[in-house]
Motif scaffolding. Structure first.
Motif, mmCIF file in Angstrom:
data_model
loop_
_atom_site.group_PDB
_atom_site.id
_atom_site.type_symbol
_atom_site.label_atom_id
_atom_site.label_comp_id
_atom_site.label_asym_id
_atom_site.label_seq_id
_atom_site.Cartn_x
_atom_site.Cartn_y
_atom_site.Cartn_z
ATOM 1 N N ASP A 90 0.798 -1.222 0.000
ATOM 2 C CA ASP A 90 0.000 0.000 0.000
ATOM 3 C C ASP A 90 0.832 1.275 0.000
ATOM 4 O O ASP A 90 0.266 2.376 -0.016
ATOM 5 N N GLU A 108 -13.133 3.891 3.266
ATOM 6 C CA GLU A 108 -12.860 4.998 2.340
ATOM 7 C C GLU A 108 -11.802 5.955 2.875
ATOM 8 O O GLU A 108 -10.896 6.368 2.155
ATOM 9 N N ARG A 109 -11.914 6.286 4.153
ATOM 10 C CA ARG A 109 -10.958 7.220 4.739
ATOM 11 C C ARG A 109 -9.556 6.603 4.785
ATOM 12 O O ARG A 109 -8.556 7.286 4.551
ATOM 13 N N HIS A 152 -8.379 4.287 2.736
ATOM 14 C CA HIS A 152 -7.833 4.236 1.373
ATOM 15 C C HIS A 152 -7.237 5.584 0.975
ATOM 16 O O HIS A 152 -6.162 5.644 0.357
ATOM 17 N N ALA A 153 -7.932 6.657 1.325
ATOM 18 C CA ALA A 153 -7.428 7.991 0.983
ATOM 19 C C ALA A 153 -6.109 8.271 1.699
ATOM 20 O O ALA A 153 -5.165 8.816 1.110
ATOM 21 N N HIS A 154 -6.022 7.871 2.970
ATOM 22 C CA HIS A 154 -4.780 8.074 3.724
ATOM 23 C C HIS A 154 -3.634 7.278 3.101
ATOM 24 O O HIS A 154 -2.522 7.803 2.935
ATOM 25 N N TYR A 158 -3.272 6.218 0.073
ATOM 26 C CA TYR A 158 -2.884 6.754 -1.229
ATOM 27 C C TYR A 158 -1.993 7.985 -1.050
ATOM 28 O O TYR A 158 -0.973 8.129 -1.741
ATOM 29 N N ARG A 159 -2.371 8.856 -0.112
ATOM 30 C CA ARG A 159 -1.534 10.043 0.150
ATOM 31 C C ARG A 159 -0.166 9.632 0.676
ATOM 32 O O ARG A 159 0.857 10.214 0.283
ATOM 33 N N GLN A 194 2.025 8.468 -2.158
ATOM 34 C CA GLN A 194 2.555 9.599 -2.922
ATOM 35 C C GLN A 194 3.704 10.272 -2.170
ATOM 36 O O GLN A 194 4.734 10.622 -2.769
#
Length: 350
Positions: A184, A254-255, A257-259, A261-262, A265
């Motif tokens: 991840d 959802e929250r 997954h967003a964390h 992904y950030r 990056q």
């Protein structure tokens, strides 16, 4: 600055022990490049876990287990029967002897825990050492091997194998076990097999690294339903606690997954900057790192490690990874300001 102290038991022999991990090196107050946990637990996740503390007076509920399982199922497009929630990814390796493999190939260098538990179970092991830069194209695995274990991306080399190369290891009667504890932190998880419903592939995942939950111990395993049933046969009731189940539900939601992904990056940007800074400083970076850590090679690595510790900087020796030497050091990816602190200490040492 608070400086670390090299412990008197930190000998070469200790560095080669299979059960030695980076947390042993990173004592409180040190600049930590030894542990691959990402920063601090997200505030929103800490708040949610605090709300559940009162629930620990009761046994973990079936509802919590179902919620966590559903979150994993939705994240990877798999039915609940193909999911096994784990008390940390390491538990997944501890369950592998339940499949009664006769001969296991460990693609090395890699995480040491599979070797430790499989040897303890009396299972024959082939050490399949791939040469630097550690691609699977140099892996020579005997057709008689009925289980193959590898990491993707691999700890400690940080190599990300193409999923096609992993799939090419499949054979009739053979199980492929893929450690995706760091998948991840790869943007978009392009090489993950977590959503591939092969009958002969087991994927083991963790939420403790990216979400900074190492002290909570939570992860999960994905495999065909009959394989999951065999792996789970010896587990106790209430294998995970309430807070572990709650964390899995939130991190796979959802929250979460967003964390993740950030973070992926951020890892990519910080790793590129870190590799450039290390290279500019004359430090050899090995391979092509793709995860949240890099491997460097330095003469007399054990001495360098100890002297960095005396200057308050913790790094991970690779002495206990098959196919690597004490001159290989693993460094967790950190932000540019923290990397400068490493390089300042490194200059003093060299």
């Amino acid at each position: 600055m608070t400086f670390g102290v090299v412990r008197p038991d930190e000998t070469d022999a200790d560095l080669t022990a299979l059960d030695r991990h980076g947390d042993v090196d990173a004592t409180a107050g040190m600049v930590d490049f030894a542990v691959n946990v990402r920063g601090e637990t997200p505030a929103w996740l800490r708040d949610e876990l605090r709300h559940r503390v009162d629930d620990v007076a009761r046994y973990p509920s079936r509802a919590d287990e179902l919620a966590a399982t559903t979150a994993v199922a939705e994240a990877h497009g798999r039915p609940a029967s193909e999911i096994l929630l784990l008390a940390g990814a390491a538990e997944g390796f501890a369950l592998l002897p339940n499949l009664r493999p006769r001969r296991v190939a460990l693609v090395q260098p890699s995480f040491t825990e599979p070797e430790r538990v499989l040897r303890s179970a009396g299972i024959d092991i082939d050490q399949v050492v791939v040469s630097e830069p550690w691609g699977l194209d140099t892996a020579e695995i005997d057709d008689a091997v009925d289980m193959v274990v590898l990491g993707n991306p691999t700890n400690p080399t940080s190599v990300l194998h193409p999923r096609s190369a992993v799939e090419a290891l499949r054979r009739p009667g053979r199980i492929i076990v893929v450690d995706e504890a760091f998948a991840d932190v790869t943007v978009g998880e392009p090489e993950s097999l977590a959503s591939s419903r092969f009958d002969d592939v087991i994927v083991i995942r963790s939420i403790t690294k990216t979400f900074a939950l190492a002290g909570l111990r939570a992860g999960y395993l994905l495999a065909a339903a009959p394989v999951v049933a065999r792996l789970a046969a010896t587990r106790p009731h209430w294998a995970l606690g309430t807070l572990q189940l709650a964390a899995l539900e939130m991190c796979l939601g959802e929250r979460g997954h967003a964390h993740a992904y950030r973070e992926a990056q951020t890892v990519t940007a910080d790793r590129d900057a870190m590799v450039a800074a290390l290279t500019e400083a004359g430090i050899e970076v090995c391979g092509t790192p793709a995860a949240s850590f890099v491997v460097v090679r330095v003469a007399d690595g054990t001495s360098v490690k100890e002297h960095l510790a005396q200057r308050g900087v913790a790094v991970r020796s690779c002495a206990n990874f098959v196919g690597m030497t004490p001159d290989h050091l693993r460094l967790a990816v950190r932000d540019p300001a923290t990397v400068r602190r490493l390089l300042d200490a490194w200059k003093d040492v060299i």
